[in-house]
Design a protein around this motif. Sequence first.
Motif, short mmCIF file in Angstrom:
data_model
loop_
_atom_site.label_atom_id
_atom_site.label_comp_id
_atom_site.label_asym_id
_atom_site.label_seq_id
_atom_site.Cartn_x
_atom_site.Cartn_y
_atom_site.Cartn_z
N UNK A 75 -36.41 67.87 -26.87
CA UNK A 75 -36.49 67.78 -25.40
C UNK A 75 -35.18 68.24 -24.76
N UNK A 76 -34.06 67.80 -25.37
CA UNK A 76 -32.75 68.13 -24.80
C UNK A 76 -32.15 69.37 -25.46
N UNK A 77 -32.89 69.98 -26.37
CA UNK A 77 -32.36 71.11 -27.16
C UNK A 77 -31.00 70.73 -27.74
N UNK A 78 -30.92 69.50 -28.27
CA UNK A 78 -29.64 68.98 -28.76
C UNK A 78 -29.86 68.12 -30.01
N UNK A 79 -29.58 68.67 -31.19
CA UNK A 79 -29.70 67.86 -32.40
C UNK A 79 -28.84 66.60 -32.35
N UNK A 90 -34.41 66.54 -14.55
CA UNK A 90 -32.98 66.77 -14.36
C UNK A 90 -32.13 66.07 -15.43
N UNK A 91 -32.69 65.07 -16.06
CA UNK A 91 -31.96 64.29 -17.07
C UNK A 91 -31.51 65.22 -18.20
N UNK A 92 -30.21 65.18 -18.52
CA UNK A 92 -29.71 66.13 -19.53
C UNK A 92 -29.11 65.40 -20.74
N UNK A 93 -28.69 66.22 -21.70
CA UNK A 93 -28.21 65.61 -22.96
C UNK A 93 -26.94 64.80 -22.75
N UNK A 94 -26.09 65.25 -21.82
CA UNK A 94 -24.86 64.49 -21.56
C UNK A 94 -25.22 63.09 -21.02
N UNK A 95 -26.18 63.06 -20.12
CA UNK A 95 -26.63 61.79 -19.56
C UNK A 95 -27.24 60.89 -20.64
N UNK A 96 -28.02 61.50 -21.52
CA UNK A 96 -28.67 60.71 -22.58
C UNK A 96 -27.64 60.11 -23.53
N UNK A 97 -26.68 60.95 -23.92
CA UNK A 97 -25.65 60.46 -24.87
C UNK A 97 -24.81 59.36 -24.20
N UNK A 98 -24.42 59.61 -22.95
CA UNK A 98 -23.60 58.61 -22.24
C UNK A 98 -24.37 57.30 -22.09
N UNK A 99 -25.66 57.41 -21.78
CA UNK A 99 -26.47 56.21 -21.58
C UNK A 99 -26.53 55.37 -22.85
N UNK A 100 -26.84 56.02 -23.97
CA UNK A 100 -26.98 55.28 -25.22
C UNK A 100 -25.63 54.66 -25.63
N UNK A 101 -24.56 55.46 -25.52
CA UNK A 101 -23.25 54.95 -25.97
C UNK A 101 -22.75 53.83 -25.05
N UNK A 102 -22.83 54.05 -23.73
CA UNK A 102 -22.34 53.01 -22.80
C UNK A 102 -23.12 51.72 -22.97
N UNK A 103 -24.44 51.85 -23.05
CA UNK A 103 -25.28 50.64 -23.20
C UNK A 103 -24.88 49.86 -24.43
N UNK A 157 -23.49 64.63 -12.62
CA UNK A 157 -22.17 65.28 -12.58
C UNK A 157 -22.03 66.37 -13.65
N UNK A 158 -23.10 66.65 -14.35
CA UNK A 158 -23.06 67.71 -15.38
C UNK A 158 -24.23 68.67 -15.11
N UNK A 159 -24.18 69.88 -15.72
CA UNK A 159 -25.21 70.88 -15.42
C UNK A 159 -26.60 70.43 -15.85
N UNK A 160 -27.63 70.89 -15.16
CA UNK A 160 -29.00 70.52 -15.54
C UNK A 160 -29.37 71.13 -16.89
N UNK A 161 -30.39 70.60 -17.53
CA UNK A 161 -30.79 71.15 -18.82
C UNK A 161 -31.30 72.59 -18.66
N UNK A 162 -31.25 73.39 -19.73
CA UNK A 162 -31.72 74.77 -19.63
C UNK A 162 -33.19 74.82 -19.19
N UNK A 163 -33.48 75.78 -18.34
CA UNK A 163 -34.86 75.88 -17.81
C UNK A 163 -35.87 76.08 -18.93
N UNK A 202 -35.75 74.98 -22.03
CA UNK A 202 -35.99 73.72 -22.74
C UNK A 202 -36.88 72.82 -21.91
N UNK A 203 -36.63 72.79 -20.60
CA UNK A 203 -37.46 71.97 -19.73
C UNK A 203 -38.89 72.47 -19.70
N UNK A 204 -39.04 73.78 -19.66
CA UNK A 204 -40.38 74.34 -19.62
C UNK A 204 -41.15 73.98 -20.89
#
Lengths: 491, 68
Positions: free
Chosen positions: A117-121, A423-436, A473-479, A481-483
Amino acid sequence: MSLTTIGIALVVYAGLVLFLGVLSTRRSSTSPEEYFLAGRKLGTLVLFMALFGTNATSFVLVGVPGQAYHDGVGIFGLNAPIVALCTPLTFLIVGIPAARMARRLNAVTPAELYAKRFASPLVGMILFVFFLAYTLPYMVVAVKGAAVTLDRVTDGAIPMAAGAAAVITVALAYTTVGGMRATAWTNVLQGSIFATFLIVAIVLIAHSMGGVDVAMDRVEAVNPDLLRVDRDRDIFEPRAWTSWALLISLTVVAFPHMFVRLLAAESERALTTVCKLYPIALAALWLPPVLIGVWGAAEFPGLEGRESDQIFAMMILEHLPEVLAAIGFLAVLAAVMSTIDAQILTLGSMLTRDVLDRLRPPTGERDDSRDIRNARVFGVAIAAVVLVLSLTWGQSVYGIASIAFSGYVTLTPTLYLGVTWRRFNKEGAIASVLCGNVVLALGLTGVLPTFGFLPVFWAWLAAIAAAWLVTLRTPPPPATANFMAFGFRKG
Amino acid sequence: MQRRIALGIAWFGFATLLALHIDYWRPQRVIVYGGVLPEEIGYRMLWMAGAWILLLFVCARLFEDRSG
């Protein structure tokens, strides 16, 4: 209970689940999708029993009676209603979009789904680490519950180590052989055993005690506070009650072994039908263990701490004939195995597809049979680790489960936003999991003040805030990957 | 029924159930109806019936089957 009765019950039960496992091998090993997701063809009945069976663990059959023994009927209100509403709701709002996305991306495991989903292993890897970290304690809960019961019903003749080893070995055998299809069909058998037993047991125990009214009178005479919610107890204090509601209502969808079953649904209609049945099933599942625990407090007063984890076994031994008590013991085994089989399979599949495959240099074609073989080997390794932990971890079943459940909840913002917010991107996902998880760890260790709430409350808020703030605050995911993940945007 | 109205009803039902779940206002008494049903369990069972109705509504009005 005699060892002969226990032995016969065990052999018959093990034979049945292994038979179902072998039957499932006819179709299970043709492809990873077939082995790990039963070809995404679980119909309503099998899906319902697979989810329900996986949801019913020794936490419910051993931990809940043990806790109700000390805290009374409030344990029912603390857990059952909010789970009955929110678990199906989360299946709908997370499970259905996730299943759609998994089909589009041809994802087989939860971590693989979010990696694609995030094109991010890296996202997949991080999710895998936390899924593993919280599933292992949860598996320990299951195995400990079964071992405690076995030890009790055989009066120590089968010690905890042997009981735990037997439970894990049988579950491992049919899971390794038959994959998801085997676990789903064995869950139908296992769910039928413990659901039927619970209803029969509560009727017979009440009858044996002289009727429900007599049982309630005895509780009132021994400790009337067990028949109400005593807000002076820590567990029922308003802030603890609120944060536990948050925890118990959100955690189930984040169990990787539950999540993966949502991906295996044959259709969305099957999933919505399951959701409609869930509250009724949960009421039937939770009420008997709570009543058995409360009545047990009148029957066997004086148990301290985690000694009360044995109250379920003590009550069935005291009030049921030997054959039924043996079935009751099987009910605990069934509940345990129907969970750990799914956990072994899911962790094995994630280790193979989300870790090993990513560490290996790319060679072009994916070797499906190697994936399945690796998953089986990992299954054995995971089972061995759980066996060791279940014999060395000293906390109560309820206590261990609370930690694992809290951890899962920190993942829910990513699991939900990942399948619903473009709009949710890999940076947001990683930050969410780590901060939580950082906030959770600080709260659990007492470094961070929690102001009366459970640490999971703050951890969940931190995970949401991090997901939102970092994503914006970071760029949106690639179009592209979203598609691929979401398909065409409506309108 | 329009989807927006159905969504509003679902949110209202959900919020109401949450408020009734976090029921600090309710006096905690030891009452056992008919000698068999503690008030606390009766209250929660009623709540679960309400939750079930809400789920039936949500499944019927808000989730369309797109799996074909």
